[in-house]
Design a protein around this motif. Structure first.
Motif: not given
Length: 477
Positions: A109-111, A115-116, A126-127, A189-190
């Motif tokens: 999830g964090a990765l 990279l989103a 995030r879900f 923010w990444r």
């Protein structure tokens, strides 16, 4: 029915056998607590990091107030599903294996968030992160409660709450540092989001060498393994005495077939207890705590701080949360849970009232900015020093052994869904009725919460999990 008063006086003894555990045993229990609570650290970091990342993410991803709410609250919706799924999984497969699975989800999830490329991908990532957060919110406190001796359960379980607020402080601090170093460069923010992958790796490797919960092993009739684990964290005499108590209850629960949806419908005392759990969960959320956690930077900006100053000032919220949790852990060993919960509610409600008043009557400028900051700090002192630690502790205590993961998972679903609704509508409420009226709504909710706790929440301090189960069964039957 007023369950705050004993209808049947059940004993609430201290453990019959003193725990004169050698230093190696005490050290083992401490290591287990530290490793497991990395789940709490991730919970705190992943819920707190959005506070500072969101303003920078808004420009890069083109977020609107509606999509801001979606990015923030998608984690909360995932957490609701993760709580019930994690609770069922921990009852079926064990607390340790579930935490290992959650560590993998935290990393993925964090990765994915880091990279989103688009808002849609960010919402999905995030879900996924929310699934891990929700599962950890249930499984880690239950694991700690079942490993801990009765007289230290409050202190050890609330170490997880300390790690949650420490994770939030880490998020606020790293956000401020990265923002100052990176300035207005694109994608800053990444870097804020990717830090969460590190504790996820630590959690996974650490849990590989941790034991399973002895009470879960006993609930599966694996009594020899349960005794082996108890010997790791108790003296020999205490381990054998505790296993006898746990075994007797496990056999009784097996006969009564507790643990599923049908049993909640069929067993009145379990059903009543479940609704009390739901109420405790809602009480913790409708203080509005996560509006401060998720939107604290924006609240301070609206109060009069510049954007970079708001990020730095928001660190004060994280610091006071950590300090207040230390105080809360100390208090839990000395005062009953229920009065502590009510004191926290009085304090948070008063602070919210003053935030609303100051935002309404004080002119824009430094005076209003620092007045609002002072009240958010006061609010968090009561919330993190009393309400939050008592909430997670009581939810890990009140449900029967065989359905403890499921019961806490159900309560956590209610908690996270309440959190989801508040996180989703808060920006729209502020936009529509203003910051003052929004906080006045939370004040009204706080008064209802105080009434609920006074009338319905039982005391849990000073009981073993087994004697507490017997007492609550007598009270709610």
């Amino acid at each position: 029915m007023d369950v705050s008063k004993d209808t049947t006086q059940a004993p609430a003894p201290a453990p019959a056998v003193p725990d004169d555990a050698p230093p190696t045993v005490t050290r083992r229990l401490r290591i287990i607590t530290v490793i497991a609570t990395f789940g709490g650290l991730l919970f705190g970091y992943d819920t707190g990091v959005i506070n500072g990342a969101l303003p920078y993410m808004t420009d890069d991803l083109g977020l609107t107030p509606v999509t801001e709410g979606m990015v923030t609250s998608s984690l909360l919706l995932g957490a609701a599903l993760g709580a019930i799924t994690g609770g069922r999984l921990s009852d079926a497969r064990g607390r340790r294996r579930t935490i290992l699975t959650l560590a993998v989800l935290f990393f993925i999830g964090a990765l994915g968030c880091t990279l989103a490329p688009t808002t849609a991908v960010m919402v999905v990532a995030r879900f996924v992160l929310g699934l891990a957060v929700g599962g950890a919110s249930v499984t880690v406190p239950v694991y700690l409660a079942e490993v801990s001796p009765a007289e230290r359960r409050g202190a050890l379980v609330t170490r997880n709450e300390l790690m949650i607020v420490s994770g939030q402080l880490l998020a606020f601090t790293s956000n401020a540092i990265i923002a100052r170093v990176g300035g207005e460069s694109g994608g800053v923010w990444r870097w804020m989001l990717v830090i969460a992958t590190v504790p996820a790796v630590v959690l996974w490797f650490g849990m590989l060498v941790m034991p399973e919960s002895p009470r879960w092993l006993a609930s599966r009739s694996r009594f020899t393994e349960a005794l082996d684990v108890l010997r790791q964290v108790r003296s020999q005499q205490r381990a054998e005495a505790e296993l006898a108590e746990v075994t007797a209850l496990a056999v009784k629960d097996e006969q009564e077939k507790l643990g599923g949806w049908q049993d909640i419908k069929a067993v009145p005392w379990v059903r009543k207890l479940m609704f009390v759990g739901f109420g405790i969960a809602i009480v913790q959320q409708i203080t509005g705590v996560n509006t401060i956690m998720y939107y604290g930077t924006q609240i301070l900006t609206d109060a009069g701080f510049a954007a970079d100053s708001a990020l730095t000032a928001n660190i004060a919220n994280g610091v006071i949360s950590v300090l207040a949790t230390f105080v809360g852990i100390w208090l839990l060993g000395r005062v009953p849970r229920r009065p502590m919960l009510m004191t926290g509610q009085i304090g948070t409600t008063a602070a919210l009232l003053l935030i609303g008043v100051f935002s309404l009557v004080l002119p824009a400028g430094d005076g209003r900015a620092y007045a609002v900051l002072a009240m958010t700090v006061t609010f968090l002192a009561f919330q993190q020093g009393a309400i939050s630690p008592v909430t997670w502790l009581m939810l890990s205590e009140i449900f029967p052994m065989r359905m403890r993961g499921f019961g806490m998972g159900m309560a956590a679903v209610v908690l996270w869904l309440t959190n989801f609704v508040i996180g989703l509508v808060f920006p729209s409420l502020v936009s529509g009725i203003g910051i003052s009226n929004t906080f006045f709504l939370f004040v009204v909710a706080g008064l209802f919460s105080l009434t609920f706790v006074k009338l319905y929440v039982p005391e849990t301090k000073g009981r073993t999990l087994e004697s507490l189960e017997a007492e609550l069964k007598a009270r709610f039957s």
